[in-house]
Structure formats: C-alpha cells, structure tokens
Design a protein around this motif. Structure first.
Motif, PDB file in Angstrom:
ATOM      1  N   ALA A 282      36.383  37.610  47.719  1.00 35.01           N
ATOM      2  CA  ALA A 282      37.311  39.018  47.089  1.00 35.01           C
ATOM      3  C   ALA A 282      38.587  38.903  48.438  1.00 35.01           C
ATOM      4  N   ASP A 283      40.306  38.431  47.603  1.00 37.51           N
ATOM      5  CA  ASP A 283      41.128  38.042  48.687  1.00 37.51           C
ATOM      6  C   ASP A 283      41.273  39.180  49.178  1.00 37.51           C
ATOM      7  N   GLU A 284      41.389  38.995  51.018  1.00 41.91           N
ATOM      8  CA  GLU A 284      42.023  40.128  51.367  1.00 41.91           C
ATOM      9  C   GLU A 284      43.375  40.240  51.981  1.00 41.91           C
ATOM     10  N   GLY A 285      44.048  40.819  51.584  1.00 44.54           N
ATOM     11  CA  GLY A 285      45.166  41.085  51.430  1.00 44.54           C
ATOM     12  C   GLY A 285      45.470  41.412  50.544  1.00 44.54           C
ATOM     13  N   TRP A 286      44.859  41.130  49.240  1.00 44.29           N
ATOM     14  CA  TRP A 286      44.816  41.444  47.791  1.00 44.29           C
ATOM     15  C   TRP A 286      45.154  42.960  47.904  1.00 44.29           C
ATOM     16  N   GLY A 287      46.296  43.759  46.517  1.00 44.91           N
ATOM     17  CA  GLY A 287      46.849  44.891  46.383  1.00 44.91           C
ATOM     18  C   GLY A 287      46.383  45.716  47.630  1.00 44.91           C
ATOM     19  N   ASP A 288      46.448  47.164  47.476  1.00 44.89           N
ATOM     20  CA  ASP A 288      46.611  48.240  47.950  1.00 44.89           C
ATOM     21  C   ASP A 288      45.283  48.012  48.722  1.00 44.89           C
ATOM     22  N   THR A 289      45.843  48.033  50.276  1.00 35.68           N
ATOM     23  CA  THR A 289      45.177  47.291  51.571  1.00 35.68           C
ATOM     24  C   THR A 289      44.377  48.640  52.013  1.00 35.68           C
ATOM     25  N   SER A 290      45.429  49.773  51.821  1.00 34.52           N
ATOM     26  CA  SER A 290      44.719  51.048  52.044  1.00 34.52           C
ATOM     27  C   SER A 290      43.508  51.471  52.081  1.00 34.52           C
ATOM     28  N   LEU A 291      43.058  51.187  50.586  1.00 30.86           N
ATOM     29  CA  LEU A 291      41.953  51.746  50.018  1.00 30.86           C
ATOM     30  C   LEU A 291      40.729  50.153  50.008  1.00 30.86           C
ATOM     31  N   THR A 292      39.636  50.473  49.897  1.00 25.12           N
ATOM     32  CA  THR A 292      38.801  50.316  50.151  1.00 25.12           C
ATOM     33  C   THR A 292      38.799  48.843  48.662  1.00 25.12           C
ATOM     34  N   ALA A 293      38.527  47.573  48.701  1.00 27.59           N
ATOM     35  CA  ALA A 293      37.572  46.879  47.802  1.00 27.59           C
ATOM     36  C   ALA A 293      37.426  47.838  46.456  1.00 27.59           C
ATOM     37  N   ALA A 294      36.199  48.952  47.063  1.00 24.62           N
ATOM     38  CA  ALA A 294      35.234  49.120  46.077  1.00 24.62           C
ATOM     39  C   ALA A 294      36.834  50.189  45.486  1.00 24.62           C
ATOM     40  N   GLU A 295      37.268  51.254  45.790  1.00 24.64           N
ATOM     41  CA  GLU A 295      38.400  52.146  46.011  1.00 24.64           C
ATOM     42  C   GLU A 295      38.940  51.426  44.264  1.00 24.64           C
ATOM     43  N   ARG A 296      39.402  50.439  45.087  1.00 26.04           N
ATOM     44  CA  ARG A 296      41.116  49.314  44.422  1.00 26.04           C
ATOM     45  C   ARG A 296      40.197  48.935  42.649  1.00 26.04           C
ATOM     46  N   LEU A 297      39.006  48.752  43.127  1.00 31.34           N
ATOM     47  CA  LEU A 297      38.402  47.780  41.298  1.00 31.34           C
ATOM     48  C   LEU A 297      37.658  49.329  41.040  1.00 31.34           C
ATOM     49  N   TYR A 298      37.226  50.374  40.927  1.00 30.29           N
ATOM     50  CA  TYR A 298      36.790  51.594  40.345  1.00 30.29           C
ATOM     51  C   TYR A 298      37.396  52.534  39.912  1.00 30.29           C
ATOM     52  N   GLY A 299      38.582  52.837  41.195  1.00 28.71           N
ATOM     53  CA  GLY A 299      39.374  54.203  41.838  1.00 28.71           C
ATOM     54  C   GLY A 299      40.584  54.163  41.490  1.00 28.71           C
ATOM     55  N   TRP A 300      41.251  52.931  41.617  1.00 28.54           N
ATOM     56  CA  TRP A 300      43.002  53.204  40.942  1.00 28.54           C
ATOM     57  C   TRP A 300      43.376  51.664  39.907  1.00 28.54           C
ATOM     58  N   ASN A 301      44.478  51.123  40.066  1.00 27.96           N
ATOM     59  CA  ASN A 301      44.475  50.815  39.096  1.00 27.96           C
ATOM     60  C   ASN A 301      45.297  49.657  39.743  1.00 27.96           C
ATOM     61  N   THR A 302      45.702  48.589  38.876  1.00 26.48           N
ATOM     62  CA  THR A 302      46.126  47.292  38.684  1.00 26.48           C
ATOM     63  C   THR A 302      46.567  46.795  38.095  1.00 26.48           C
ATOM     64  N   LEU A 303      48.001  45.890  38.241  1.00 28.92           N
ATOM     65  CA  LEU A 303      48.994  45.599  37.058  1.00 28.92           C
ATOM     66  C   LEU A 303      48.308  44.033  37.167  1.00 28.92           C
ATOM     67  N   GLU A 304      47.752  43.159  36.410  1.00 27.34           N
ATOM     68  CA  GLU A 304      47.553  41.609  36.336  1.00 27.34           C
ATOM     69  C   GLU A 304      48.761  40.323  35.330  1.00 27.34           C
TER      70      GLU A 304
END
Length: 464
Positions: A282-304
């Motif tokens: 997993a890339d450090e500093g990618w996505g909303d870093t106020s969230l954990t990686a698990a929160e970003r993947l399973y609890g949040w939205n992403t625009l790819e």
C-alpha cells in the motif's frame, strides 16, 4: 458447537481428495457468460451439476427463464423442513469470466483443475464454483450427520454475475414469496487475507464516468498553434485534478459519504490490508490519510482513473490533438447519494473553469450493506470465533462489487457473506486458484454457521 467428529469429516473431505475431484468436474464446464458456447455449458452445468447437487440436499428444483434477454436462466432449490423453522437463502453464480486460454503460466489449461502445492488452478476454482461447492459440501455433511438441517433452505443460482447480473433484480422482485427468508448466507469475493476467517456484509457500489473534451475534428501543429489553441489533453488533466488530486484525495464533497459510522470504524480498528505474500505494498500518503488503510478501502469512497488518452501515445506527433477522453470510476459505500452525479460533476467542472468537458455516466451498480452492529453479524462472528478459536474479521462490505443490494433492498434480508477465497487468488485473470487450506477451513466454518442456526432457532432476526 459442532462435534469434533463432524469437523474431522469436513477436513477429511479435503484431505482425501473428494473435494478436489468434484471441483475438477465443475471446472471442466466452460461456463463463460460472455460467449455462445459458454451459454450452452451453463445450461449443462445447471442440469448436470447443480440440479443433482440440490436434489441431493432434499430440495425441489426449478429452472426459470431470465426476464432480461441479456442474461441466462436462474435455478432455485427449496427444502422445507418446518414452517416454524428459520429459512436460509443461499446464493451462488454458475458463470465464470473468459478462460484466457494460452495466457496461463506453465501451459496450464484453465478448464483442467491442476494442483501445485496448496494451489488448485482452474477457471472458477475461486470464483465461484469452489466457493459454492464449499457450502454445498457443508450442508451435505451436516444433513448426513443429523438427518435434518434444523432450518428451511432455499438456493438461488444465477448464470450472469460476471456480466453484471442482468435480470437478477427483476427476478427477485417477481419471486419474493419463493425467495422469502430470514437471512442470506453466501460466499463470493475474497477474505481479508489468506489466513483470516472473514465475514463481510455488503459491497461498495460503482459508477463509470466518461470525461470527454472534444474541441475540434483536426489536430493542429504545436509550433504554429501552441499557446493559441486550447489543448484538450491539458484541459482534461486539469479537470481530473479538480475532481481528485494527484494524491488520490477526492476534491468534491458531494462524491463522499456523509460519515464513517462509529460501528464501522470500530469494526475496522486493527484490520490490516495487503497482508498476504505477493500483495502489492500500500502506498503511503495515498488517499485520505486521516483514515486508516482499512477505512479507506472498506468504509470510504475512491475516485479512480481507469483509462486516459489523447492522440496516439505510442507514436506522438508535433500536433495539438483535437480530443481527449478519460474513464473514471467512483467506488462508493452505502449512504452516498449518487442520484444526480452527472449534474454534480458538470457543475463542479464548470465552476472550476472547465465547462467544455462533457460528462457521461456509464455502467453502474449500487452499494449496500447490512448494519455491522446488528443481531445477525454479531451472532455469526461469535459462532465462527468459537469454532476457529481465533478472531474473525467483520467487514462492512468488500471493496469490490456483488449483487448484495438485491438481497438487502429488494428481498429485505440481512446478508452474511463468508468468503472462501483470498485477495491473491487471481480471479478474473490467468492462474486463478483456490487455496487448499481455505477450502479445508471453509467447510468447517460453513458447517459451524449452518449447525448453529439449525440448533439455535432462537438466534432471532436482524432488524437492520
């Protein structure tokens, strides 16, 4: 708790080769839902594999045509033990993606199950034949041991999950009475990792978005016209950056969920992603870093950004292209409002100086989930942890897509997904495989869940 004898029978079923032999037969059916030949194989798979399997569980079996001509038939098996008993709805899909023959390592044939160490290679081994075979096997062993399940059983198989489940929602709506149940217990998608038993309760949704900057029919010399004519590729890059920045952070509040619920945050505390050998880091500093990686993947939205192009990238010429396009995808969790996504994005782009960028919504599938702190998820977690003796990861949803909304939104069911695969299984790619230890443990987990339900009728319904 299930008996030690039943656990031993489940493990022996894998250890002595019975499971592998049956899965090898199933993999041999070339059930690609994208080809005419695959449609023929799907019909044979229903008739020759699944119908006898369901009949062997004491089910009456009916095949139904699909209300959508783009999709194949549905198969429903029904076993009623008592009107007073709870009813479990199980689900699986008979179709697979393209076999990609000739692309597998070591000249493997995708339609021949091949064992190499703990890996069983073959198309459908993980998605979804191996997974629904785990659950069928668990029900068989439980029925043979007890003489009854202790609950009513309905199985629903579809034949078009890999092409977006055409007709499934319409079929479920038209057959609500036949599919009426207290809970869905199904298996698809991956575990958190190869060694962690996992429950997930839904799926993220997805919307495809095409951005099109079509400024002129011709390309013009970059020396003669550079600095005078708007460059559609540069415009497109700026437009995308206004939606999602170069570090993966969504810039449009309307494209985000309203919140990360406390129950979801609590469930994801301590969950580690990319935790299996061979996983990308997993890339450090990618996505909303106020969230954990698990929160970003399973609890949040992403625009790819899925694809991006202008002119001929491999053979560039000294010319300003006339057109540039990109395909983006919003992966979103339940609670996100996507009803007016075209207008939201177009308005945002215009506000930021990009009114010339066309916005078109493409394919989509909805997000859904069962409440993570509900009765059914808590019961299932406790049951599985009792039989495994180790923590079970409970995820609000997987990051990918499944037709979970059909069961939660149309049939009104709590949904428990018990996956028997892992993120590195290479589903949809050459060298798809099932791991023997997961199959072995998976049968035990499935028996434990079914046994507990049949012997604890008072477990109750989830109010969602």
């Amino acid at each position: 708790m299930i008996s030690a004898k039943l656990i031993e029978q489940a493990e022996n079923h894998v250890d002595f080769g019975a499971f592998f032999g049956e899965l090898a037969t199933m993999v041999g059916y070339r059930t690609e839902s994208t080809s005419a030949g695959g449609r023929v194989a799907l019909k044979a798979y229903l008739d020759e594999i699944l119908t006898p399997a369901l009949a062997g569980l004491g089910c009456s079996v009916t095949e139904y045509p699909n209300p959508d001509p783009a999709g194949g038939p549905f198969l429903v098996g029904t076993r009623v033990e008592s009107p007073e008993s709870p009813t479990v709805l199980c689900y699986g899909h008979a179709d697979v993606v393209d076999g990609q023959s000739g692309q597998w390592r070591d000249c493997r044939d995708p339609w021949t199950l091949t064992a190499e160490g703990d890996r069983w290679y073959g198309r459908g081994a993980a998605d979804n034949k191996g997974q629904h075979l785990v659950n069928i096997t668990a029900l068989r062993l439980l029925l043979a041991d007890q003489g009854a399940l202790g609950f009513n059983l309905t199985w629903l198989f579809e034949t078009g999950e890999e092409i977006g489940s055409p007709g499934l929602a319409e079929f479920a709506a038209a057959h609500r009475d036949e599919l009426k149940a207290d809970v869905l217990i199904a298996s698809d998608g991956p575990r958190l990792d190869a060694t962690t038993p996992t429950l997930f309760l839904g799926a993220r949704g997805g919307v495809g978005i095409m951005l099109d900057v079509d400024l002129r029919p011709d390309a013009y010399h970059s020396g003669n016209w550079g600095g005078v004519l708007r460059n559609p590729a540069t415009t497109l890059a700026g437009a995308i950056a206004s939606l999602v920045d170069g570090h993966g952070r969504i810039q449009v509040p309307e494209l985000l969920p309203p919140e990360l619920p406390d129950a979801v945050r609590a469930a994801l505390a301590g969950v580690q992603v990319a935790n299996s050998p061979g996983d990308p880091v997993a890339d450090e500093g990618w996505g909303d870093t106020s969230l954990t990686a698990a929160e970003r993947l399973y609890g949040w939205n992403t625009l790819e950004v899925l694809s991006l192009g202008a002119a001929d990238v491999d053979n560039p010429v000294n010319a300003i292209p006339g057109r540039a396009r990109a395909i983006l995808q919003l992966r979103y969790v339940a609670g996100t409002n996507v009803d007016h996504l075209t207008e939201v994005i177009a308005r945002h782009l215009a506000t930021h100086g990009y009114p010339m960028v066309g916005v078109t919504m493409l394919n989509s599938f909805p997000a859904s989930r069962t409440e993570i702190d509900g009765t059914w998820p808590q019961w299932a977690k406790q049951t599985l942890e009792q039989v495994t003796g180790k923590p079970v990861a409970v995820l609000p949803n997987i990051g990918g897509s499944l037709p979970n909304h059909v069961f939660t939104d149309i049939l009104g069911l709590p949904t428990l997904w018990l996956p028997h695969s892992y993120p590195g299984c290479l589903q949809h790619a050459p060298d798809e495989h099932m791991l023997r230890p997961i199959a072995r443990e998976g049968i035990v987990l499935a028996i434990a869940l079914f046994h507990a339900l049949g012997n604890q009728v008072s477990s109750g319904k989830d109010s969602q």
